[in-house]
Enzyme design. Structure first.
Site, PDB file in Angstrom:
ATOM      1  N   LYS A  60      -0.608 -35.728  25.870  1.00 16.13           N
ATOM      2  CA  LYS A  60      -2.115 -34.167  25.677  1.00 16.13           C
ATOM      3  C   LYS A  60      -3.056 -34.157  26.598  1.00 16.13           C
ATOM      4  O   LYS A  60      -4.047 -34.281  25.734  1.00 16.13           O
ATOM      5  CB  LYS A  60      -1.817 -34.722  23.981  1.00 16.13           C
ATOM      6  CG  LYS A  60      -0.992 -34.050  23.534  1.00 16.13           C
ATOM      7  CD  LYS A  60      -1.296 -33.554  21.711  1.00 16.13           C
ATOM      8  CE  LYS A  60       0.150 -33.285  20.962  1.00 16.13           C
ATOM      9  NZ  LYS A  60       0.579 -34.914  20.678  1.00 16.13           N
TER      10      LYS A  60
HETATM   11  P1  BMP Z   1       5.955 -37.349  12.473  1.00 18.13           P
HETATM   12  O1  BMP Z   1       6.990 -36.874  12.760  1.00 18.13           O
HETATM   13  O2  BMP Z   1       5.332 -38.809  11.663  1.00 18.13           O
HETATM   14  O3  BMP Z   1       5.033 -36.613  11.550  1.00 18.13           O
HETATM   15  O4  BMP Z   1       5.597 -37.207  13.983  1.00 18.13           O
HETATM   16  C1  BMP Z   1       5.206 -35.995  14.447  1.00 18.13           C
HETATM   17  C2  BMP Z   1       5.545 -36.424  16.328  1.00 18.13           C
HETATM   18  O5  BMP Z   1       5.519 -35.407  16.738  1.00 18.13           O
HETATM   19  C3  BMP Z   1       3.784 -37.486  16.186  1.00 18.13           C
HETATM   20  O6  BMP Z   1       3.617 -38.734  17.138  1.00 18.13           O
HETATM   21  C4  BMP Z   1       2.403 -36.065  16.382  1.00 18.13           C
HETATM   22  O7  BMP Z   1       1.303 -36.311  17.305  1.00 18.13           O
HETATM   23  C5  BMP Z   1       3.352 -35.287  17.952  1.00 18.13           C
HETATM   24  N1  BMP Z   1       2.792 -33.532  17.246  1.00 18.13           N
HETATM   25  C6  BMP Z   1       3.253 -33.031  16.493  1.00 18.13           C
HETATM   26  O8  BMP Z   1       2.986 -33.702  15.004  1.00 18.13           O
HETATM   27  N2  BMP Z   1       2.579 -31.549  16.397  1.00 18.13           N
HETATM   28  C7  BMP Z   1       2.889 -31.288  17.611  1.00 18.13           C
HETATM   29  O9  BMP Z   1       2.516 -29.171  17.719  1.00 18.13           O
HETATM   30  C8  BMP Z   1       2.744 -32.191  19.037  1.00 18.13           C
HETATM   31  C9  BMP Z   1       3.323 -33.161  18.437  1.00 18.13           C
HETATM   32  O10 BMP Z   1       2.982 -34.312  20.105  1.00 18.13           O
END
Ligand code: BMP
Length: 452
Positions: free
Chosen positions: A297
């Site tokens: 990012k």
């Molecule tokens: P999780 O499924 O455990 O919530 O993880 C989601 C992943 O996607 C994390 O690594 C987070 O940094 C990334 N992410 C997100 O959740 N929402 C966004 O809008 C953008 C992301 O990159």
């Protein structure tokens, strides 16, 4: 004064007319939606509008001017200031106390009052307003409207003996916008059908399949990703938000066969070492045939991003097939990501995100036009030339209590026409990450097939 067309194009920038699919108060589905109230918030435009309206009127006929509340009140006021026609104000409801007057201001019986309206549709609301003015002993002979939606209003009023002057008709507006390339022929057709009184069909926009997308994408990394999706029958990207090299390698080993890419946040690996952490990971990616996506990012000026991308501890440009970048730094800030496909952060999944509709629109413009960008992260549909990556996917949870918001694979494929799901804790936190990856892979693939 500017030409009517140039003036309209200026007002169009204020979002006064939207095209798409709208449900009107009556329950009817309309292919366009008009709201002229924003015009009053731009004094220069309001003044020009007043002059354009005055220009089409036989001004000597009138003694007074009155706007239909509320949208036309500022318009009538501006016209009064430009023409010196005295303004009277019609109330929406009579005052409950005091004079109980419906009309405020100075007027005399027998005077002719020009009525101003913003939009005319069926004409019904004007037909209800006019008697309230006539009941005060005033005469109404002419009505001026900014926009005629051409749905019978003008004819109805003319049949009752009133003259209707319109600055724009919806047909004229369609012509201007299609000449300017702002409205497609399909949309013009749909509006024409709608105006004829026909119920219009809103075709369910067909999503493109991975096979179709391969034909249209230009970047080698998007091609590779789509080929992997077809080969592995998977649209799953696992997010490896683990803290050690060992956990990272173990996860990659176990989920590798089911994913098209492994998404990393390398800066959370506590024992990161380029040789120990990355080289085995690159091997694992080759062995299990998945891409590496660094969720960095980036959010800086181009020159800094160039260094962050290629230098420092992680040397991302050496190994990341895909990287994420904010577009907050503008178009040029994305120029230096030469070795990776850029996935632009267009909308975030967290509650209270600042990526509102306006931000997303501007971010999408940059993403679509930049050759390094292959797609976007978003919780909303994107133009079909961008691949859509959707995080915030979990089969068991609705949120994490820290702002993350989850949807199901069904939701993101059906409603957002997503191309790839990103799943983190749903996989690496589960008792059996391999089994969980397989479940998400199957849920994602089935949801994709259903969405076709
Ligand atoms: P999780 O499924 O455990 O919530 O993880 C989601 C992943 O996607 C994390 O690594 C987070 O940094 C990334 N992410 C997100 O959740 N929402 C966004 O809008 C953008 C992301 O990159």
């Amino acid at each position: 004064m500017e030409s009517k067309k140039a003036f309209f194009l200026q007002t169009y920038e204020l979002d006064i007319i939207k095209f798409g699919r709208f449900t009107l108060k009556s329950g009817i589905e309309s292919p366009f939606y008009v709201d002229l109230r924003p015009l009053a918030s731009d004094p220069k435009i309001l003044k020009q509008l007043a002059n354009h309206m005055l220009d089409i009127l036989p001004l000597d006929n009138f003694d007074l001017i009155c706007g239909v509340p509320y949208a036309a009140l500022p318009m009538a006021t501006a016209m009064s200031l430009e023409s010196y026609l005295p303004l009277i104000i019609k109330r929406k409801e009579a005052k409950a106390h005091g004079t109980k007057k419906m009309i405020e201001g100075i007027y005399h019986k027998g005077q002719n009052c020009l009525l101003v309206e913003d939009v005319i549709t069926s004409g019904q609301s004007l037909l209800e307003t006019i008697p309230e003015i006539e009941d005060q002993g005033l005469k109404v002979s002419d009505i001026v409207v900014v926009l005629d939606r051409e749905q019978g209003g003008r004819e109805l009023l003319e049949s009752k003996g009133y003259r209707v002057h319109t600055l724009f008709t919806i047909t004229e507006i369609c012509k201007i916008l299609s000449e300017e390339g702002k409205l497609s022929q399909d949309e013009v057709e749909r509006i024409r059908e709608f105006l004829k009184g026909n119920t219009v069909e809103f075709a369910k926009s067909q999503r493109l399949s991975y096979e179709q997308k391969i034909e249209t994408v230009g970047h080698s990394k998007s091609k590779k990703l789509l080929e992997l999706a077809l080969e592995k029958q998977s649209n799953l990207i696992a997010s490896a938000d683990v803290l050690t090299t060992k956990e990272l390698h173990e996860l990659a080993e176990r989920v590798g066969p089911h994913i098209v890419a492994l998404k990393t946040h390398m800066d959370i690996i506590t024992d990161f070492d380029y040789d120990q952490t990355l080289l085995p990971l690159i091997d694992l990616a080759a062995r299990h045939n998945f891409l590496l996506m660094e969720d960095r990012k980036f959010a800086d000026i181009g020159s800094t991003q160039e260094l962050q991308y290629s230098q420092g501890t992680y040397k991302i440009s050496n190994w990341a097939d895909l990287i994420t970048a904010q577009v907050i730094g503008g178009y040029q800030s994305l120029d230096f990501f030469h070795n990776s496909g850029v996935i632009a952060i267009i909308g975030m999944s967290s509650s209270g995100t600042l990526t509102d509709a306006q931000y997303r629109e501007e971010a999408t413009k940059i993403a679509v036009s930049h050759p390094n960008v292959i797609g976007g992260v978003s919780q909303h549909a994107l133009p079909s030339e961008l691949l859509l990556f959707t995080p915030g996917v979990n089969l068991e949870s609705k949120g994490d209590g820290k702002g993350q918001q989850y949807n199901t694979p069904e939701h993101v494929f059906k409603n957002l026409q997503s191309d790839f799901i990103i799943v983190g804790r749903g996989i690496f936190k589960s008792d059996n990450p391999e089994k969980a990856a397989l479940s998400y892979k199957m849920a994602g693939w089935n949801a994709y097939l259903e969405s076709l």
